[in-house]
Every structure is written in structure tokens, then in C-alpha cells.
Scaffold this active site. Sequence first.
Site, PDB file in Angstrom:
ATOM      1  N   ARG A 168     -23.962  -8.016 -51.518  1.00 54.12           N
ATOM      2  CA  ARG A 168     -23.964  -6.769 -50.979  1.00 54.12           C
ATOM      3  C   ARG A 168     -23.865  -6.630 -49.626  1.00 54.12           C
ATOM      4  O   ARG A 168     -23.282  -5.801 -48.869  1.00 54.12           O
ATOM      5  CB  ARG A 168     -25.148  -5.773 -51.599  1.00 54.12           C
ATOM      6  CG  ARG A 168     -24.858  -5.682 -53.370  1.00 54.12           C
ATOM      7  CD  ARG A 168     -25.985  -4.921 -53.878  1.00 54.12           C
ATOM      8  NE  ARG A 168     -26.542  -3.790 -53.462  1.00 54.12           N
ATOM      9  CZ  ARG A 168     -27.652  -3.109 -53.793  1.00 54.12           C
ATOM     10  NH1 ARG A 168     -28.483  -3.681 -54.273  1.00 54.12           N
ATOM     11  NH2 ARG A 168     -27.837  -1.891 -53.418  1.00 54.12           N
ATOM     12  N   VAL A 221     -28.821   1.714 -48.582  1.00 55.55           N
ATOM     13  CA  VAL A 221     -29.696   0.566 -48.012  1.00 55.55           C
ATOM     14  C   VAL A 221     -28.570   0.030 -47.108  1.00 55.55           C
ATOM     15  O   VAL A 221     -28.895  -1.210 -46.337  1.00 55.55           O
ATOM     16  CB  VAL A 221     -30.145  -0.598 -48.802  1.00 55.55           C
ATOM     17  CG1 VAL A 221     -31.336   0.287 -49.716  1.00 55.55           C
ATOM     18  CG2 VAL A 221     -29.008  -0.903 -49.971  1.00 55.55           C
ATOM     19  N   ASP A 222     -27.475   0.738 -46.752  1.00 56.72           N
ATOM     20  CA  ASP A 222     -26.289  -0.098 -45.748  1.00 56.72           C
ATOM     21  C   ASP A 222     -26.485   0.859 -44.463  1.00 56.72           C
ATOM     22  O   ASP A 222     -27.649   1.771 -44.406  1.00 56.72           O
ATOM     23  CB  ASP A 222     -25.034   0.582 -46.194  1.00 56.72           C
ATOM     24  CG  ASP A 222     -24.733   1.863 -46.381  1.00 56.72           C
ATOM     25  OD1 ASP A 222     -24.288   2.294 -47.361  1.00 56.72           O
ATOM     26  OD2 ASP A 222     -24.963   2.702 -45.298  1.00 56.72           O
ATOM     27  N   HIS A 245     -35.117   4.209 -49.193  1.00 57.65           N
ATOM     28  CA  HIS A 245     -35.159   2.848 -49.913  1.00 57.65           C
ATOM     29  C   HIS A 245     -34.838   1.600 -49.325  1.00 57.65           C
ATOM     30  O   HIS A 245     -34.534   0.686 -49.504  1.00 57.65           O
ATOM     31  CB  HIS A 245     -34.061   3.092 -51.085  1.00 57.65           C
ATOM     32  CG  HIS A 245     -34.539   4.200 -52.023  1.00 57.65           C
ATOM     33  ND1 HIS A 245     -33.726   4.796 -52.816  1.00 57.65           N
ATOM     34  CD2 HIS A 245     -35.378   4.676 -52.144  1.00 57.65           C
ATOM     35  CE1 HIS A 245     -34.064   6.041 -53.431  1.00 57.65           C
ATOM     36  NE2 HIS A 245     -35.246   5.924 -53.223  1.00 57.65           N
ATOM     37  N   CYS A 281     -46.521 -12.548 -45.697  1.00 59.19           N
ATOM     38  CA  CYS A 281     -47.160 -11.873 -44.350  1.00 59.19           C
ATOM     39  C   CYS A 281     -46.220 -10.506 -43.797  1.00 59.19           C
ATOM     40  O   CYS A 281     -46.652 -10.059 -42.818  1.00 59.19           O
ATOM     41  CB  CYS A 281     -47.190 -12.930 -43.192  1.00 59.19           C
ATOM     42  SG  CYS A 281     -45.537 -13.512 -42.673  1.00 59.19           S
ATOM     43  N   SER A 327     -26.536  10.796 -57.399  1.00 60.57           N
ATOM     44  CA  SER A 327     -26.498  11.249 -58.862  1.00 60.57           C
ATOM     45  C   SER A 327     -27.710  11.806 -59.206  1.00 60.57           C
ATOM     46  O   SER A 327     -27.990  12.463 -60.308  1.00 60.57           O
ATOM     47  CB  SER A 327     -26.516   9.835 -59.883  1.00 60.57           C
ATOM     48  OG  SER A 327     -27.769   9.088 -59.641  1.00 60.57           O
ATOM     49  N   ASN A 334     -20.165  16.230 -54.376  1.00 59.43           N
ATOM     50  CA  ASN A 334     -20.121  15.212 -55.255  1.00 59.43           C
ATOM     51  C   ASN A 334     -18.829  15.141 -56.122  1.00 59.43           C
ATOM     52  O   ASN A 334     -18.143  16.275 -56.089  1.00 59.43           O
ATOM     53  CB  ASN A 334     -21.312  15.329 -56.204  1.00 59.43           C
ATOM     54  CG  ASN A 334     -21.571  14.073 -56.977  1.00 59.43           C
ATOM     55  OD1 ASN A 334     -20.794  13.469 -57.648  1.00 59.43           O
ATOM     56  ND2 ASN A 334     -22.755  13.537 -56.823  1.00 59.43           N
ATOM     57  N   ALA A 338     -16.381  12.875 -50.838  1.00 58.20           N
ATOM     58  CA  ALA A 338     -17.393  13.196 -49.590  1.00 58.20           C
ATOM     59  C   ALA A 338     -16.429  13.032 -48.264  1.00 58.20           C
ATOM     60  O   ALA A 338     -16.318  13.734 -47.490  1.00 58.20           O
ATOM     61  CB  ALA A 338     -18.650  12.502 -49.613  1.00 58.20           C
TER      62      ALA A 338
END
Length: 257
Positions: free
Chosen positions: A69, A102-103, A118, A129, A199, A223, A244
Amino acid sequence: MIPAALIEQLRACQHLAILTGAGVSAESGIPTFRDALTGLWQRYSAEKLASLAGFSKDPALVWGWYEARRQTVLRAIPNPAHIAIAKLATYVPQVTLITQNVDDLHERAGSPEVIHLHGSLHHPRCVGCRRPYTFPDPIVYEDFEPIVEQRINPPFCTHCGALIRPGVVWFGEPLPVRAFSQAEAACQAADLLLVIGTSGMVYPAANLPILASRAGVHVAEINLTSHALNQADTHLDFSLIGKAGEIVPLLVDAAFG
Ligand code: BV8
Ligand code: ZN
């Protein structure tokens, strides 16, 4: 067709909140989370791979999936939706951009501040750690085949020797407290909330539009299909169906020329 009332509301907006999901990056070639398991990854469940249990059980498989990804994201470019969203920061006095993705395409499109609920593919850390890990050069692997299932052993922390893990929030893990409270506050204080390409199935992020509508904030969904936010508790003021990458630039141009 963009409703005139929404154009007016955006033009007059003092504080705009935006919540994006995987659909905003789909036109950049990044599979949405529901489709993230494309190609040979199809035989896995995202919920299983995107979990600490999944990583503990098979670190090489999960790290390989995230590397696939990450390599896809490194090869992707922001699309017109990311660019139009970034432009809004120049027209609206206060914009709070919240993403479940997460991009880093919002950042690369020029959005000044992005709240990542996220986490991010680009910020792995040590399981032990929690020290951040920096990917060695070259970070783009020339011969990488993202859709081919690859097991890649995750690196070890140079400080404590524990495994390095993806810097994302897995299912069953709490969201970053500061990020989520900033998102909650903005969704209740804004004049308008744009919900783009999600979604609305993952909590607690999916609660944000509900919080907004309960606080009297106008909510507009963009959407491909109107399914995400027609939950009972979300009063949708506007529902724009389509891509979009087409609708967001049209809306921004109609409001600010
Ligand atoms: C937590 C990072 C507690 C990893 C992700 C039942 C009820 C309520 C909650 C739960 C429940 N059962 C389980 C839970 C909890 C769980 C959850 O919500 N599960 C779901 C499956 C029901 N939530 C959690 O575990 C969260 N943590 O609750 O912790 C806690 C508290 C204290 C202490 C300990 C624990 C953590 C959730 C975060 C999970 N991590 N991502 C990774 O990416 O690998 S979530 C992941 O899925 C993505 O980040 C994304 O946010 C989400 C998918 O959502 P979307 O972004 O909407 O993507 P999707 O593919 O679903 O939809 C795409 C949309 O775009 C579609 O609507 C499509 O129509 C549209 N679209 C497509 N193309 C376009 C488009 N729109 C416009 N234009 C286009 N071109
Ligand atoms: Zn460590």
C-alpha cells in the site's frame, strides 16, 4: 448539479469542517479500504490484516501488505478533489480537514493542516519503545508489484530490538486522543461539514457526522453512492452523488470562482 443553497453556504462559511475517507483517494489509483485487498490479497480480510493480532500472528504478511500500500501511495499523485480541498484553505477563514486515510495525498496537494484519525503509512514506529522508524533509501522500490502478495520481514528497532510496525490505528486500537477530540470539536463548531468519500462504517469516525447534525451543523455528503450517511441519526442537508474528483472542484469553483 450543485445545489445553489450549498454554494451559498460554502461561500459564506467562516469555519468549514471536512471529513474524508478512502473515496477521496480512489481517483489517484489507491484502492478504497473495502477494495484494498485487490489482486492476490483478495483472500484476506482487511479487518484481520489491519489488527495487532494479525500482525503478531504473521508480521511478514502484514508488513508486506502495508509495504504494497505504501509503494502504491508513493507512486500516486493527488487528484482534483485533493487539490480543490487544499484550495479551500485560501478562501475560507477556518478549515479543519479530518481524514480517515493513511496516505499523504492531502498534504501533497497543499492542505496546510491534516488531522489523521487513523495514522499514516509513512510513520512506522517501534512496537516496544514506540520510537519512529525512518525508511531507508530508496523508499520507492523499483520492481515492486503491489498486487502480488509479498511477505516482507519488518525491520527491528535499532534502539530496543523490538519489531517495527505500521504507524496506523488498527481495529481494536484507540484513535489518537488529541486528533479525535480536535475532530469532534470542529464537527460541532463548524458552520458546514463536507463528508467526502467515506462509507461511514468505521467507528468512532463514523460518529462525527452524527455529532455535527445534532449540533445543528449543516452536513453535505459527496459520495459515489448515497449509502454512507443515511443512518437514522444523521440529518443530511445535501447529498451529492458522483466522483469526488469531479464534484469537489465544481463546488469550489461555483462558490469561489
Ligand atoms: C476502536 C487504518 C476502541 C488501518 C483503519 C460495532 C460498532 C461500533 C464499533 C465497532 C463495532 N465493532 C467493532 C467496532 C470497532 C471498530 C469498527 O468500527 N469496526 C467496523 C468494521 C464496524 N473500530 C475500531 O476498532 C477503532 N478503534 O474502536 O477502539 C478502543 C478504545 C479504547 C481502548 C482500546 C480500544 C479503530 C478503527 C480504525 C481502523 N483503522 N485504518 C489501515 O488503513 O490499514 S479504518 C480503515 O477503514 C480506513 O482507514 C478507513 O477509515 C476505513 C474504511 O472507511 P472508508 O474510508 O469509508 O473507506 P471504504 O472503502 O469503507 O469506503 C469508501 C467510500 O468511498 C465508499 O462509500 C464509496 O462509495 C466511496 N467512493 C469510492 N470512490 C469514490 C467514492 N466517493 C467519491 N468519489 C469516488 N471516486
Ligand atoms: Zn524500540
